[in-house]
Design a protein around this motif. Structure first.
Motif, PDB file in Angstrom:
ATOM      1  N   LEU A  47      47.200  44.499  66.123  1.00 24.52           N
ATOM      2  CA  LEU A  47      48.250  44.154  65.096  1.00 24.52           C
ATOM      3  C   LEU A  47      49.414  45.767  64.836  1.00 24.52           C
ATOM      4  O   LEU A  47      48.304  46.205  64.483  1.00 24.52           O
ATOM      5  N   PRO A  48      49.895  45.998  64.441  1.00 26.84           N
ATOM      6  CA  PRO A  48      51.360  46.333  64.448  1.00 26.84           C
ATOM      7  C   PRO A  48      51.055  46.823  62.820  1.00 26.84           C
ATOM      8  O   PRO A  48      51.559  45.530  61.737  1.00 26.84           O
ATOM      9  N   TYR A  49      50.310  47.375  62.402  1.00 27.95           N
ATOM     10  CA  TYR A  49      49.711  47.893  60.705  1.00 27.95           C
ATOM     11  C   TYR A  49      50.587  47.299  59.155  1.00 27.95           C
ATOM     12  O   TYR A  49      50.527  46.678  58.970  1.00 27.95           O
ATOM     13  N   GLU A  50      51.753  48.041  59.875  1.00 28.31           N
ATOM     14  CA  GLU A  50      53.023  47.781  58.350  1.00 28.31           C
ATOM     15  C   GLU A  50      53.389  45.828  58.857  1.00 28.31           C
ATOM     16  O   GLU A  50      53.483  45.013  57.518  1.00 28.31           O
ATOM     17  N   GLU A  51      53.828  45.409  59.718  1.00 31.22           N
ATOM     18  CA  GLU A  51      54.313  44.768  59.909  1.00 31.22           C
ATOM     19  C   GLU A  51      53.702  43.619  59.653  1.00 31.22           C
ATOM     20  O   GLU A  51      52.826  42.488  59.184  1.00 31.22           O
ATOM     21  N   ALA A  52      51.802  44.062  60.137  1.00 28.05           N
ATOM     22  CA  ALA A  52      50.584  42.569  60.195  1.00 28.05           C
ATOM     23  C   ALA A  52      50.410  42.347  58.338  1.00 28.05           C
ATOM     24  O   ALA A  52      50.265  41.363  57.601  1.00 28.05           O
ATOM     25  N   MET A  53      50.874  43.666  58.060  1.00 31.88           N
ATOM     26  CA  MET A  53      50.330  43.155  56.612  1.00 31.88           C
ATOM     27  C   MET A  53      51.528  42.882  55.799  1.00 31.88           C
ATOM     28  O   MET A  53      51.292  42.557  54.016  1.00 31.88           O
ATOM     29  N   HIS A  54      52.259  43.636  56.233  1.00 33.24           N
ATOM     30  CA  HIS A  54      54.018  42.413  55.074  1.00 33.24           C
ATOM     31  C   HIS A  54      53.598  40.946  55.446  1.00 33.24           C
ATOM     32  O   HIS A  54      53.979  40.123  54.254  1.00 33.24           O
ATOM     33  N   ALA A  55      52.815  40.499  56.735  1.00 30.47           N
ATOM     34  CA  ALA A  55      53.016  39.223  57.127  1.00 30.47           C
ATOM     35  C   ALA A  55      52.170  38.792  55.953  1.00 30.47           C
ATOM     36  O   ALA A  55      51.931  37.282  56.019  1.00 30.47           O
ATOM     37  N   LEU A  56      50.988  39.305  55.964  1.00 31.71           N
ATOM     38  CA  LEU A  56      50.040  39.513  54.837  1.00 31.71           C
ATOM     39  C   LEU A  56      49.920  39.147  53.713  1.00 31.71           C
ATOM     40  O   LEU A  56      49.082  38.848  53.007  1.00 31.71           O
ATOM     41  N   GLY A  57      50.845  39.458  53.130  1.00 32.36           N
ATOM     42  CA  GLY A  57      50.846  39.677  51.677  1.00 32.36           C
ATOM     43  C   GLY A  57      50.595  40.692  50.800  1.00 32.36           C
ATOM     44  O   GLY A  57      50.150  40.669  49.502  1.00 32.36           O
ATOM     45  N   GLY A  58      50.226  41.415  51.768  1.00 35.56           N
ATOM     46  CA  GLY A  58      49.045  42.429  51.020  1.00 35.56           C
ATOM     47  C   GLY A  58      48.903  44.202  51.531  1.00 35.56           C
ATOM     48  O   GLY A  58      49.895  44.598  52.628  1.00 35.56           O
ATOM     49  N   ASP A  59      48.610  44.536  51.406  1.00 40.16           N
ATOM     50  CA  ASP A  59      48.004  46.057  51.935  1.00 40.16           C
ATOM     51  C   ASP A  59      46.582  46.051  51.649  1.00 40.16           C
ATOM     52  O   ASP A  59      46.019  46.140  50.405  1.00 40.16           O
ATOM     53  N   LEU A  60      45.835  47.348  52.340  1.00 35.34           N
ATOM     54  CA  LEU A  60      44.319  48.196  52.163  1.00 35.34           C
ATOM     55  C   LEU A  60      45.025  49.644  51.666  1.00 35.34           C
ATOM     56  O   LEU A  60      45.707  49.953  51.394  1.00 35.34           O
ATOM     57  N   TYR A  61      43.878  49.451  49.760  1.00 32.85           N
ATOM     58  CA  TYR A  61      43.599  50.814  49.618  1.00 32.85           C
ATOM     59  C   TYR A  61      42.294  51.338  49.706  1.00 32.85           C
ATOM     60  O   TYR A  61      41.309  50.603  49.483  1.00 32.85           O
ATOM     61  N   VAL A  62      42.206  52.373  49.999  1.00 37.56           N
ATOM     62  CA  VAL A  62      40.734  53.172  49.993  1.00 37.56           C
ATOM     63  C   VAL A  62      40.517  53.255  48.799  1.00 37.56           C
ATOM     64  O   VAL A  62      40.994  53.917  47.144  1.00 37.56           O
ATOM     65  N   ARG A  63      39.161  52.182  48.651  1.00 38.93           N
ATOM     66  CA  ARG A  63      38.480  52.602  47.630  1.00 38.93           C
ATOM     67  C   ARG A  63      37.749  53.393  46.891  1.00 38.93           C
ATOM     68  O   ARG A  63      37.475  54.149  46.683  1.00 38.93           O
ATOM     69  N   LYS A  64      36.807  53.635  48.439  1.00 38.81           N
ATOM     70  CA  LYS A  64      35.670  55.094  47.662  1.00 38.81           C
ATOM     71  C   LYS A  64      35.253  55.177  49.779  1.00 38.81           C
ATOM     72  O   LYS A  64      35.797  54.208  51.105  1.00 38.81           O
ATOM     73  N   ALA A  65      35.289  56.562  50.416  1.00 38.43           N
ATOM     74  CA  ALA A  65      35.304  57.140  51.250  1.00 38.43           C
ATOM     75  C   ALA A  65      33.844  57.986  51.289  1.00 38.43           C
ATOM     76  O   ALA A  65      33.949  58.722  50.487  1.00 38.43           O
ATOM     77  N   THR A  66      32.529  57.820  52.099  1.00 43.49           N
ATOM     78  CA  THR A  66      31.770  58.577  52.644  1.00 43.49           C
ATOM     79  C   THR A  66      31.596  59.012  53.250  1.00 43.49           C
ATOM     80  O   THR A  66      31.285  58.554  54.528  1.00 43.49           O
ATOM     81  N   ILE A  67      30.851  60.251  54.163  1.00 43.21           N
ATOM     82  CA  ILE A  67      30.919  61.496  54.901  1.00 43.21           C
ATOM     83  C   ILE A  67      29.357  61.680  54.756  1.00 43.21           C
ATOM     84  O   ILE A  67      28.623  61.825  53.548  1.00 43.21           O
ATOM     85  N   ASP A  68      28.558  61.166  56.011  1.00 38.74           N
ATOM     86  CA  ASP A  68      26.819  61.749  56.232  1.00 38.74           C
ATOM     87  C   ASP A  68      26.981  62.329  57.293  1.00 38.74           C
ATOM     88  O   ASP A  68      26.586  62.403  58.082  1.00 38.74           O
ATOM     89  N   PHE A  69      26.923  63.860  56.830  1.00 34.92           N
ATOM     90  CA  PHE A  69      26.560  64.783  58.068  1.00 34.92           C
ATOM     91  C   PHE A  69      25.008  64.851  58.029  1.00 34.92           C
ATOM     92  O   PHE A  69      24.228  65.334  57.844  1.00 34.92           O
ATOM     93  N   ARG A  70      25.562  64.828  59.498  1.00 35.05           N
ATOM     94  CA  ARG A  70      23.606  65.014  60.119  1.00 35.05           C
ATOM     95  C   ARG A  70      23.732  66.496  61.877  1.00 35.05           C
ATOM     96  O   ARG A  70      22.947  67.239  61.152  1.00 35.05           O
ATOM     97  N   ALA A  71      24.956  66.446  62.227  1.00 35.28           N
ATOM     98  CA  ALA A  71      24.865  67.515  63.202  1.00 35.28           C
ATOM     99  C   ALA A  71      27.196  68.122  62.618  1.00 35.28           C
ATOM    100  O   ALA A  71      27.960  67.189  62.714  1.00 35.28           O
ATOM    101  N   SER A  72      26.905  69.299  63.789  1.00 30.16           N
ATOM    102  CA  SER A  72      28.528  70.287  63.704  1.00 30.16           C
ATOM    103  C   SER A  72      28.941  69.894  65.196  1.00 30.16           C
ATOM    104  O   SER A  72      27.739  69.788  65.900  1.00 30.16           O
ATOM    105  N   ALA A  73      30.190  69.228  64.637  1.00 32.02           N
ATOM    106  CA  ALA A  73      30.473  69.679  65.885  1.00 32.02           C
ATOM    107  C   ALA A  73      31.553  70.670  65.976  1.00 32.02           C
ATOM    108  O   ALA A  73      32.162  71.477  65.077  1.00 32.02           O
ATOM    109  N   ARG A  74      32.070  71.101  67.342  1.00 36.11           N
ATOM    110  CA  ARG A  74      32.262  72.799  67.764  1.00 36.11           C
ATOM    111  C   ARG A  74      33.303  72.420  68.463  1.00 36.11           C
ATOM    112  O   ARG A  74      34.654  71.717  69.231  1.00 36.11           O
ATOM    113  N   MET A  75      34.815  73.746  68.433  1.00 31.53           N
ATOM    114  CA  MET A  75      36.145  73.600  68.916  1.00 31.53           C
ATOM    115  C   MET A  75      35.870  73.236  70.962  1.00 31.53           C
ATOM    116  O   MET A  75      34.693  73.638  71.614  1.00 31.53           O
ATOM    117  N   ASP A  76      36.285  72.747  71.037  1.00 30.31           N
ATOM    118  CA  ASP A  76      36.790  72.147  72.531  1.00 30.31           C
ATOM    119  C   ASP A  76      35.636  70.400  72.321  1.00 30.31           C
ATOM    120  O   ASP A  76      36.286  70.236  73.521  1.00 30.31           O
TER     121      ASP A  76
END
Length: 287
Positions: A47-76
């Motif tokens: 799905l090419p996002y912009e064209e797909a959403m136009h064809a579907l007659g809408g768009d997506l909006y973030v309502r909530k974003a939750t992050i669960d941290f367990r361990a860290s990522a490092r450089m490289d």
């Protein structure tokens, strides 16, 4: 979370600019990682996002974003970001993500989107076709189909994509793009599950047992997704079915490695066509 929970992964490497004074990824970047992955998830849906959403007659909006941290990522670190559509409600969609370093689970996320009218940003029911695309992908169903036919049948979609790629993107003159072959040769188009044409090509009549594939075009947002390869294989099968022994094509130099991966070998010297460097490539068709 485990890697086996996900069908889709986006791979990335941690950059120097993304780590903090503790030499671990700054927490705000994890949300960016998941957002990058979900953009790639839409490409996996063909799905090419912009064209797909136009064809579907809408768009997506973030309502909530939750992050669960367990361990860290490092450089490289080389990280794999898993993403899946976990639930679809009346107007909302819940995506779950998991960040992995090899098999180690580092960070999880939950993203809640609402399908809405772009003008008013008021919620609308998730279209049934989008619901089927998301559920189908998670169930392992194919996200594209390829059909062949004549210009009268496929020309509208194939022509629109060729115009976007060759005339608008690559600045090829219209007078060089359209020719008399279109009306008489076999065309192929790949469509996503919204029916949008995402790749196309054509098969010219054979000369001395050699077919020629041309006018290969893939939607610019969906390249490297296997759609062009699918069109090439369908055209090769058509050539083989009519008894052709070999297929040739004039590859843009920028696409030479793509065709080489499909079994094509360079033949002769390079040349320019419409001001773009090309090379002829050929592949023998096995009986």
């Amino acid at each position: 979370m485990q890697r086996s929970d996900f069908r889709f992964f986006h791979r990335l490497r941690v950059r120097w600019a993304e780590v903090d004074m503790q030499k671990i990824v700054f927490n705000a970047h994890y949300l960016m990682y998941f957002d990058t992955a979900i953009a790639d998830y839409w490409r996996a849906l063909a799905l090419p996002y912009e064209e797909a959403m136009h064809a579907l007659g809408g768009d997506l909006y973030v309502r909530k974003a939750t992050i669960d941290f367990r361990a860290s990522a490092r450089m490289d670190d080389m990280l794999d970001v898993g993403m899946r559509c976990a639930r679809i409600g009346t107007s909302s969609m819940v995506f779950e993500g998991g960040l992995f370093r090899q098999d180690q689970f580092l960070v999880g996320c939950e993203l809640v989107y609402v399908f809405a009218d772009p003008a008013t940003q008021t919620s609308k029911p998730v279209p049934q076709v989008l619901r089927e695309v998301l559920e189908g992908y998670e169930a392992g169903e194919p996200m594209r189909s390829v059909e062949t036919g004549d210009w009268a049948t496929l020309g509208e979609g194939a022509g629109a994509l060729r115009r976007a790629v060759f005339i608008e993107e690559q600045n090829i003159p219209e007078s060089l793009e359209w020719d008399a072959h279109d009306a008489v040769v076999l065309h192929a188009v790949a469509r996503n599950r919204l029916g949008q044409v995402i790749a196309t090509g054509r098969l010219l009549h054979a000369e001395d047992g050699m077919s020629h594939i041309g006018r290969m075009a893939v939607h610019r947002n969906l390249r490297s997704g296997g759609h062009g390869a699918a069109v090439v294989r369908v055209l090769e099968d058509a050539a083989k079915a009519r008894g052709d022994r070999e297929v040739a094509l004039n590859a843009q130099r920028s696409a030479e490695r793509f065709y080489a991966r499909l079994g094509y070998a360079a033949h002769g010297e390079g040349f320019e066509e419409a001001g773009i460097p090309h090379i002829e490539m050929r592949r023998t068709l096995k009986p």
